[in-house]
Design a protein around this motif. Sequence first.
Motif, PDB file in Angstrom:
ATOM      1  N   GLU A 109     -23.275 -39.340 -20.295  1.00  0.00           N
ATOM      2  CA  GLU A 109     -23.234 -40.417 -19.301  1.00  0.00           C
ATOM      3  C   GLU A 109     -22.189 -41.465 -19.697  1.00  0.00           C
ATOM      4  OE1 GLU A 109     -26.409 -43.365 -17.046  1.00  0.00           O
ATOM      5  OE2 GLU A 109     -26.797 -42.811 -19.134  1.00  0.00           O
ATOM      6  N   MET A 110     -22.183 -41.853 -20.974  1.00  0.00           N
ATOM      7  CA  MET A 110     -21.206 -42.830 -21.460  1.00  0.00           C
ATOM      8  C   MET A 110     -19.789 -42.270 -21.369  1.00  0.00           C
ATOM      9  SD  MET A 110     -20.973 -44.438 -25.290  1.00  0.00           S
ATOM     10  CE  MET A 110     -19.383 -45.051 -25.881  1.00  0.00           C
ATOM     11  N   PHE A 111     -19.625 -41.004 -21.787  1.00  0.00           N
ATOM     12  CA  PHE A 111     -18.315 -40.337 -21.735  1.00  0.00           C
ATOM     13  C   PHE A 111     -17.786 -40.322 -20.304  1.00  0.00           C
ATOM     14  CE2 PHE A 111     -15.482 -36.746 -21.379  1.00  0.00           C
ATOM     15  CZ  PHE A 111     -14.834 -36.656 -22.595  1.00  0.00           C
ATOM     16  N   ASP A 112     -18.656 -39.914 -19.356  1.00  0.00           N
ATOM     17  CA  ASP A 112     -18.244 -39.810 -17.956  1.00  0.00           C
ATOM     18  C   ASP A 112     -17.916 -41.176 -17.371  1.00  0.00           C
ATOM     19  OD1 ASP A 112     -18.536 -37.089 -18.067  1.00  0.00           O
ATOM     20  OD2 ASP A 112     -20.465 -37.037 -17.012  1.00  0.00           O
ATOM     21  N   GLY A 113     -18.693 -42.203 -17.752  1.00  0.00           N
ATOM     22  CA  GLY A 113     -18.435 -43.555 -17.256  1.00  0.00           C
ATOM     23  C   GLY A 113     -17.074 -44.064 -17.697  1.00  0.00           C
ATOM     24  N   LEU A 114     -16.756 -43.859 -18.971  1.00  0.00           N
ATOM     25  CA  LEU A 114     -15.443 -44.259 -19.488  1.00  0.00           C
ATOM     26  C   LEU A 114     -14.335 -43.463 -18.804  1.00  0.00           C
ATOM     27  CD1 LEU A 114     -16.400 -44.582 -23.252  1.00  0.00           C
ATOM     28  CD2 LEU A 114     -15.476 -46.429 -21.855  1.00  0.00           C
ATOM     29  N   MET A 115     -14.554 -42.167 -18.650  1.00  0.00           N
ATOM     30  CA  MET A 115     -13.536 -41.305 -18.048  1.00  0.00           C
ATOM     31  C   MET A 115     -13.226 -41.743 -16.612  1.00  0.00           C
ATOM     32  SD  MET A 115     -13.038 -38.546 -15.835  1.00  0.00           S
ATOM     33  CE  MET A 115     -14.668 -37.809 -15.677  1.00  0.00           C
ATOM     34  N   ARG A 116     -14.278 -42.045 -15.838  1.00  0.00           N
ATOM     35  CA  ARG A 116     -14.066 -42.420 -14.430  1.00  0.00           C
ATOM     36  C   ARG A 116     -13.225 -43.681 -14.297  1.00  0.00           C
ATOM     37  NH1 ARG A 116     -19.443 -40.835 -13.734  1.00  0.00           N
ATOM     38  NH2 ARG A 116     -20.135 -42.985 -13.988  1.00  0.00           N
ATOM     39  N   VAL A 117     -13.502 -44.670 -15.136  1.00  0.00           N
ATOM     40  CA  VAL A 117     -12.816 -45.959 -15.003  1.00  0.00           C
ATOM     41  C   VAL A 117     -11.450 -45.955 -15.694  1.00  0.00           C
ATOM     42  CG1 VAL A 117     -12.922 -48.420 -15.589  1.00  0.00           C
ATOM     43  CG2 VAL A 117     -14.972 -47.235 -14.760  1.00  0.00           C
ATOM     44  N   LEU A 118     -11.372 -45.376 -16.901  1.00  0.00           N
ATOM     45  CA  LEU A 118     -10.170 -45.529 -17.727  1.00  0.00           C
ATOM     46  C   LEU A 118      -9.105 -44.466 -17.483  1.00  0.00           C
ATOM     47  CD1 LEU A 118     -11.803 -46.439 -21.167  1.00  0.00           C
ATOM     48  CD2 LEU A 118     -11.046 -47.981 -19.344  1.00  0.00           C
ATOM     49  N   LEU A 119      -9.490 -43.303 -16.943  1.00  0.00           N
ATOM     50  CA  LEU A 119      -8.517 -42.221 -16.792  1.00  0.00           C
ATOM     51  C   LEU A 119      -8.443 -41.714 -15.346  1.00  0.00           C
ATOM     52  CD1 LEU A 119      -6.463 -40.429 -18.174  1.00  0.00           C
ATOM     53  CD2 LEU A 119      -8.332 -38.914 -18.901  1.00  0.00           C
TER      54      LEU A 119
END
Length: 254
Positions: A109-119
């Motif tokens: 969940e944390m990985f996906d959240g960062l991925m959606r916003v940052l990349l």
Amino acid sequence: MTMRVAIVTGASSGIGQSAAIQIAKRGTGVILTYNGNQYGALDTVAAIEKDGGTAVALPLDAGRSETFPAFRDSVVAALRDTWRRDTFDHLVNNAGFGQMALFEETTEEMFDGLMRVLLKGPYFLTQTLLPLLADGGAIVNVTSNAASFAGMEPGYSAYGTMKGGLVVLTRYMAKEFSPRGIRVNSVSPGSTRTRIAGNAFERHPEVIPGLAARTALGRLGEPDDIGVVVAALLGDEGCWITAQDIEVSGGYNL
């Protein structure tokens, strides 16, 4: 002569706020975005208008790509109503957040959240806005020295991976957009006094002396240290620079 216009995402505080103000000081109009912090965005607009500049604040969640077409429509309206234009010149992909966890404790969940916003956010927001970006324009992506050897710290494997992906994406954008004369660069801040990670530096001021001691120039970064570099890369001074990642960290771990 038509006024240049820049879009700066995540400009309600910190680096984005500084970049928006510095860009406006150079005579460029600014469309700035905010997500949770509307009051901060209005502060940015007020600071720009106090100096005689022009700015419009629009809401945007950089982690929700399905909203990008509607955001593009609001950009078209702002360009038409405020600047009598149908294109803009500069894009700063700055919106983001910081979250840390050791590798073993990083959840999907944390990985996906960062991925959606940052990349994913910068990738598809740029794609959505590209038809409106004028030939000869410029893009700056805000990355992080967490993606380089100098800035690696335990706990930032997911965050640093996304920022590293954005460094590579910057080079591909520069290559593919070059036939239109569009330059694309990134800036990698080191530790900077912003509201990142829930105002971490205000909540834990005891970490600042240690970070300053590891910085060649002997202090923590301030938002304006990075904002002026973003503005310069977009401006005429940066006209012969593209596909570069510039670390703006005061020499962290030098």
